[in-house]
Write a protein that holds these residues in place. Sequence first.
Motif, PDB file in Angstrom:
ATOM      1  N   THR B  32       2.346  -1.752   1.426  1.00 54.83           N
ATOM      2  CA  THR B  32       1.039  -1.110   1.324  1.00 54.83           C
ATOM      3  C   THR B  32       0.738  -0.246   2.541  1.00 54.83           C
ATOM      4  O   THR B  32      -0.111   0.621   2.487  1.00 54.83           O
ATOM      5  N   GLN B  33       1.421  -0.521   3.670  1.00 59.46           N
ATOM      6  CA  GLN B  33       1.135   0.255   4.872  1.00 59.46           C
ATOM      7  C   GLN B  33       2.407   0.902   5.347  1.00 59.46           C
ATOM      8  O   GLN B  33       3.359   0.209   5.696  1.00 59.46           O
ATOM      9  N   ALA B  34       2.404   2.217   5.400  1.00 60.64           N
ATOM     10  CA  ALA B  34       3.622   2.896   5.808  1.00 60.64           C
ATOM     11  C   ALA B  34       3.896   2.694   7.289  1.00 60.64           C
ATOM     12  O   ALA B  34       5.037   2.745   7.725  1.00 60.64           O
ATOM     13  N   LYS B  48      -7.675 -13.244  -1.215  1.00 55.77           N
ATOM     14  CA  LYS B  48      -6.964 -11.975  -1.028  1.00 55.77           C
ATOM     15  C   LYS B  48      -6.494 -11.882   0.415  1.00 55.77           C
ATOM     16  O   LYS B  48      -7.283 -12.055   1.341  1.00 55.77           O
ATOM     17  N   LEU B  50      -3.757  -9.782   3.261  1.00 59.00           N
ATOM     18  CA  LEU B  50      -2.931  -8.633   3.588  1.00 59.00           C
ATOM     19  C   LEU B  50      -2.017  -9.092   4.714  1.00 59.00           C
ATOM     20  O   LEU B  50      -2.485  -9.719   5.655  1.00 59.00           O
ATOM     21  N   THR B  52       1.133  -7.949   7.477  1.00 55.71           N
ATOM     22  CA  THR B  52       2.019  -6.928   8.014  1.00 55.71           C
ATOM     23  C   THR B  52       3.016  -7.590   8.947  1.00 55.71           C
ATOM     24  O   THR B  52       2.698  -8.566   9.637  1.00 55.71           O
ATOM     25  N   ASN B 127       1.219 -10.481  11.003  1.00 56.45           N
ATOM     26  CA  ASN B 127      -0.240 -10.398  11.116  1.00 56.45           C
ATOM     27  C   ASN B 127      -0.841 -10.589   9.744  1.00 56.45           C
ATOM     28  O   ASN B 127      -0.599  -9.799   8.849  1.00 56.45           O
ATOM     29  N   HIS B 129      -4.218 -10.777   7.429  1.00 55.70           N
ATOM     30  CA  HIS B 129      -5.648 -10.488   7.376  1.00 55.70           C
ATOM     31  C   HIS B 129      -6.225 -11.147   6.136  1.00 55.70           C
ATOM     32  O   HIS B 129      -5.794 -10.834   5.028  1.00 55.70           O
ATOM     33  N   LEU B 131      -8.963 -11.303   3.598  1.00 53.15           N
ATOM     34  CA  LEU B 131     -10.078 -10.476   3.164  1.00 53.15           C
ATOM     35  C   LEU B 131     -11.062 -11.268   2.331  1.00 53.15           C
ATOM     36  O   LEU B 131     -12.241 -10.942   2.287  1.00 53.15           O
TER      37      LEU B 131
END
Lengths: 332, 255
Positions: B32-34, B48, B50, B52, B127, B129, B131
């Motif tokens: 989801t994160q380039a 939910k 996220l 990384t 990491n 997150h 949500l």
Amino acid sequence: MANGTAKPPGLAFSRETFAKLTPGPFLQAHLQQPEPIRPNGRSLDAFRTPTIHTGSLSHSNGSAVVRLGDTAIVCGVRAEILLASDIPHPPGEDTSEDDLVERLGLLVPNVELSTGCSPGHLPGNPPSTVAQALSYRILSLLHTSNLINADDLRILYTEPASEDDLPDEGSKVVTKAFWALYIDVLCIALDGNPFDAAWAAVISALKSTQLPKAWWDPDREMILCSPLATETHGLRLDDIPVASTFAVFSTGSALKQRSEAESWVLADPDGFEEDVCSETVTAVARSDDGGVGSITRLEKSGGGAIGKAAMGRCVHMAQQRWREWQGVLHGG
Amino acid sequence: MPLDTSTYGLAHLRLDGRRWNELRRIHGQISTQAAADGSAYFEQGNTKLLCTVTGPQEPKRGGGSSRDQSNEAKVEVEINVAAFSGMDRKKRTRGDKRVQEMQYTIASAFQSTIFTHLYPHSTITLNLHVLSQDGSLLACALNAATLALIDAGVPMSDYVSACTVASAPSSDQSLDEQDPLLDLNGLEEQELPFLTVGTSGEEGKVLVLIMETRVQVGRLEAMVSVGLDGCRQIRGILDGMVREHGKQVLESRMS
């Protein structure tokens, strides 16, 4: 005899190596071409196209996820009740005070950058100056733009007529409590220009905020809320201001003549450009009823490379950007 | 009471309409994160997360002699719980013990799964997150981290999949008719005794088993076996997501 006529091989770097070793000249080489272009392929005036998703968080009253290129920001709005009896000097009922929201602190934004969103913001650290400055800028922009009407945040109670009242006075409506909105902004990925993205996330989240129907129960002496989704109401946000940030890259230095320095204004800087440029301009545009557009806020810091003409162009571009954002904000 | 015994006994349906062995809606997105080395977004019902991954990279806080001794990579986990994630708005401070415990659990689970001997003297940072929280936070965190590590290309021996299991409240009926409930939401977690189990591999090697509430010993075996089956189901779902993502990447490269 000479050793040979062969020339020593020149130094050849890949683009990425050049960018890492000397970012300033790398950017300058791009900008000094006859058709100036930025390393990320955008033209000088091109902004990144934003994508907004609202309402995805179930526990928040309002939420939004904004992606601006590689910058991704999540904003959640939680509403909590502030009882009028807890306020030391409660405001009067009749006066429609413009600064009620500011005085009672009904909007509490907080920008969290220490999330590992970029190598410069490692998690577990206290808020850096950038994060604190962002929180404050958003707070002051919310107040000065009068975005939220204090009446939307009141919880009213119509007192029943008692024997002391005169027959023709009518029932009194008092404010028993206020909604305080805690606006938490979490930066998931940072690739430059956190302010524009954070502001967009805040206004999108506020637009999607639904406050439950609340009333004062005189018998239990507390505020009760309805759990029904059909009885919620949103906030009235007409005339939403839109922020546009620009970075200024200048070749000026203390050693050169001021007139010899060249400077370029880059719209919507990404992470690489932000590191190289020290000067930034932020213009917040809003519409007037006539559609001409007004400027709510103008911030500039970091240097003196650009003058009046360039500032005028920035303001004009900010107004242009406002028109682009209207489509995204109302369409998404 | 979320599990009002009377209604559960009648139709054997939980508050959200699931049966005892049904998982919540699972959705995941990889990459989801380039900007990060690996990233994933994972939802299980309303929880939910996220995740990384950065690494393997140089250890940030200077080598030090203690770091040089080990010939393996170190897995570090940071969990960031957003203030708007739970039912009440609560800002988690840095030293929150619950969060630290979760970080340690996740780190040790992956320390044994990742081929750390391939990257000596380096650090892999995860990491997470949070949500939105609605039960099974540790389980979702493990699943999200697995997807993100796969996206980062960090070699692991197998997927780490996790889920929660609870024991239905005792009723007047006989003790044999106790259904262990799979994949709890927030309300059920607050009311029932539950455990989180995390496994790795098709055969279900248990990496993580955490239980903080009291339950009768006789129920434990049934709960764990239901948990292992649930983890197998989740492993299949994670595998499907990864293959789907791989197909998309391949197709975009070909065209």
